[in-house]
Design an enzyme around this catalytic site. Structure first.
Site, PDB file in Angstrom:
ATOM      1  N   GLY A  53       0.872  -1.180   0.000  1.00 46.96           N
ATOM      2  CA  GLY A  53       0.000   0.000   0.000  1.00 46.96           C
ATOM      3  C   GLY A  53       0.904   1.223   0.000  1.00 46.96           C
ATOM      4  N   ALA A  54       0.567   2.201  -0.850  1.00 48.21           N
ATOM      5  CA  ALA A  54       1.496   3.305  -1.106  1.00 48.21           C
ATOM      6  C   ALA A  54       1.942   4.048   0.160  1.00 48.21           C
ATOM      7  CB  ALA A  54       0.879   4.249  -2.125  1.00 48.21           C
ATOM      8  N   ASP A 220      -1.612   4.907  -6.117  1.00 47.49           N
ATOM      9  CA  ASP A 220      -0.178   4.737  -5.864  1.00 47.49           C
ATOM     10  C   ASP A 220       0.642   5.915  -6.364  1.00 47.49           C
ATOM     11  OD1 ASP A 220      -1.370   1.876  -5.910  1.00 47.49           O
ATOM     12  OD2 ASP A 220       0.535   1.779  -4.811  1.00 47.49           O
ATOM     13  N   ASN A 230      -2.987   2.878  -9.998  1.00 50.07           N
ATOM     14  CA  ASN A 230      -3.473   2.111  -8.838  1.00 50.07           C
ATOM     15  C   ASN A 230      -3.433   0.638  -9.234  1.00 50.07           C
ATOM     16  OD1 ASN A 230      -4.553   2.223  -6.101  1.00 50.07           O
ATOM     17  ND2 ASN A 230      -6.442   1.410  -6.961  1.00 50.07           N
ATOM     18  N   LYS A 231      -3.801  -0.201  -8.298  1.00 52.19           N
ATOM     19  CA  LYS A 231      -3.730  -1.649  -8.513  1.00 52.19           C
ATOM     20  C   LYS A 231      -4.366  -2.061  -9.836  1.00 52.19           C
ATOM     21  CE  LYS A 231      -2.111  -4.135  -6.531  1.00 52.19           C
ATOM     22  NZ  LYS A 231      -0.759  -4.663  -6.851  1.00 52.19           N
TER      23      LYS A 231
HETATM   24  O1  MRU Z   1       0.612  -3.939  -4.623  1.00 48.55           O
HETATM   25  P1  MRU Z   1      -0.010  -3.201  -3.462  1.00 48.55           P
HETATM   26  O2  MRU Z   1      -0.851  -4.081  -2.610  1.00 48.55           O
HETATM   27  O3  MRU Z   1       1.009  -2.391  -2.686  1.00 48.55           O
HETATM   28  O4  MRU Z   1      -0.965  -2.166  -4.190  1.00 48.55           O
HETATM   29  C1  MRU Z   1      -1.658  -1.255  -3.384  1.00 48.55           C
HETATM   30  C2  MRU Z   1      -2.678  -0.494  -4.105  1.00 48.55           C
HETATM   31  O5  MRU Z   1      -2.752  -0.459  -5.309  1.00 48.55           O
HETATM   32  C3  MRU Z   1      -3.543   0.364  -3.272  1.00 48.55           C
HETATM   33  O6  MRU Z   1      -4.832   0.461  -3.800  1.00 48.55           O
HETATM   34  C4  MRU Z   1      -2.894   1.735  -3.245  1.00 48.55           C
HETATM   35  O7  MRU Z   1      -1.599   1.659  -2.737  1.00 48.55           O
HETATM   36  C5  MRU Z   1      -3.653   2.686  -2.465  1.00 48.55           C
HETATM   37  S1  MRU Z   1      -3.339   2.369  -0.768  1.00 48.55           S
HETATM   38  C6  MRU Z   1      -3.910   3.587   0.157  1.00 48.55           C
END
Ligand code: MRU
Length: 318
Positions: A53-54, A220, A230-231
């Site tokens: 998570g970012a 992200d 984002n994801k």
């Molecule tokens: O690969 P990850 O689990 O680190 O990806 C995270 C995401 O894409 C979240 O949606 C993003 O970081 C927002 S978290 C507040």
């Protein structure tokens, strides 16, 4: 179980010294902690998603710089090891840059506290976008686990729930690593918010059946023009939401806004190991996608609700 406190998610322990992480790879089955006593161990934990998570990886890296300083390590080397651990979330580089002039545990704790406070503020702003009885859809995990406490998109849903505006949440399971069905469901259950996990591919028909009032996600990295990484799968949701006339809201702190990157084309997209998809066949595994700004109804930061043209509304943040 109640929502986790920030120090239950990531903290610095002077004994060791160590950066201690709630190991998100083992949730929801097991609540286990991982002690990282070196920057290499912490970079490995970030790379393998023990912390993810970012904002959370930024916070972990901030504690990592404080750890390097406490150990007497070369700080520039520590910074480049941590910076290289994941490429897409800009929070990682941002937090390292924040810590280098003052690489202390106190400064890292302050940055952690500030990020959680930003979440609370943006959640209050985002909740104002939701009408009573909202059925929201979210993707990946943008809760306290992803932010070191409270959450961005899940924080917004939490604030909306507390104000009586939220009816339920549809949680994309989020292939391939299931941050939705493992982590977001775990958090919503702890918060007592009604939710249902859905297969990512169910979103289209549920939108068509008018079972979704809005899509709320984290981010992200947000480029200066509002294009948002984002994801993987967020872009598909944005196209679907646009087709069905459903608003998509991105909720993220200013530490995720990267005004030095003009458009989404400049955002580095992490491609992870194919064995996260299948160990038997050839595979490709891009971990993020970029949603064009034109598909985003609003970007919400701790400063408020920002609308298009984002080149203007985001530029006003600095
Ligand atoms: O690969 P990850 O689990 O680190 O990806 C995270 C995401 O894409 C979240 O949606 C993003 O970081 C927002 S978290 C507040």
């Amino acid at each position: 179980m109640a929502a986790l406190d920030p120090e239950e998610i990531v903290r610095f322990e002077a004994e060791g010294p160590a950066v201690v992480l709630l190991d998100q790879r083992r949730l929801p089955g097991e609540v286990a902690y991982l002690e990282c006593r070196t920057v290499d161990e912490l970079a490995d934990a970030i790379r393998t998603l023990a912390v993810r998570g970012a904002p959370a990886i930024g916070i972990a890296a901030a504690y990592g710089i404080a750890l390097a300083a406490a150990r007497g390590d070369d700080l520039q080397n520590a910074a480049s090891v941590l910076r290289a651990s994941r490429p897409t979330a800009v929070n990682l580089a941002w937090a390292i840059d924040e810590l280098l002039p003052e690489p202390t545990v106190e400064r890292a704790r302050e940055l952690h506290g500030d990020e959680v406070e930003r979440c609370r503020r943006m959640a209050a702003h985002a909740a104002e976008l939701l009408r009573p009885g909202t059925r929201a859809l979210t993707h990946c995990n943008a809760g306290g686990l992803a932010t070191g406490g409270y959450g961005t998109a899940v924080g917004a849903l939490r604030a909306a729930w507390e104000r009586g505006l939220l009816e339920c949440v549809l949680v994309d399971e989020t292939r391939p690593l299931l941050q939705g069905s493992r982590l977001t469901a775990f958090e919503l259950e702890a918060l007592g918010i009604p939710y249902s996990v859905i297969a990512d591919s169910a979103a289209a028909s549920m939108m068509s059946a008018r079972e979704v009032d809005c899509v709320v996600t984290g981010a992200d990295r947000i480029a200066a023009n509002g294009d948002t990484a984002n994801k993987i799968g967020t872009y598909s949701l944005a196209v679907l939401a646009n087709h069905h006339g459903i608003p998509l809201y991105v909720v993220a702190p200013t530490s995720t806004v990267d005004l030095a990157t003009p458009t989404g084309a400049g955002i580095p997209i992490e491609e992870r190991a194919p064995d996260e998809i299948t160990t038997r066949f050839a595979a490709r595994n891009p971990a993020f996608d970029v949603t064009p700004a034109a598909l985003i109804s609003a970007i919400v930061t701790e400063h408020g609700v920002h609308r298009a043209p984002y080149a203007e509304s985001l530029a006003a943040l600095v």
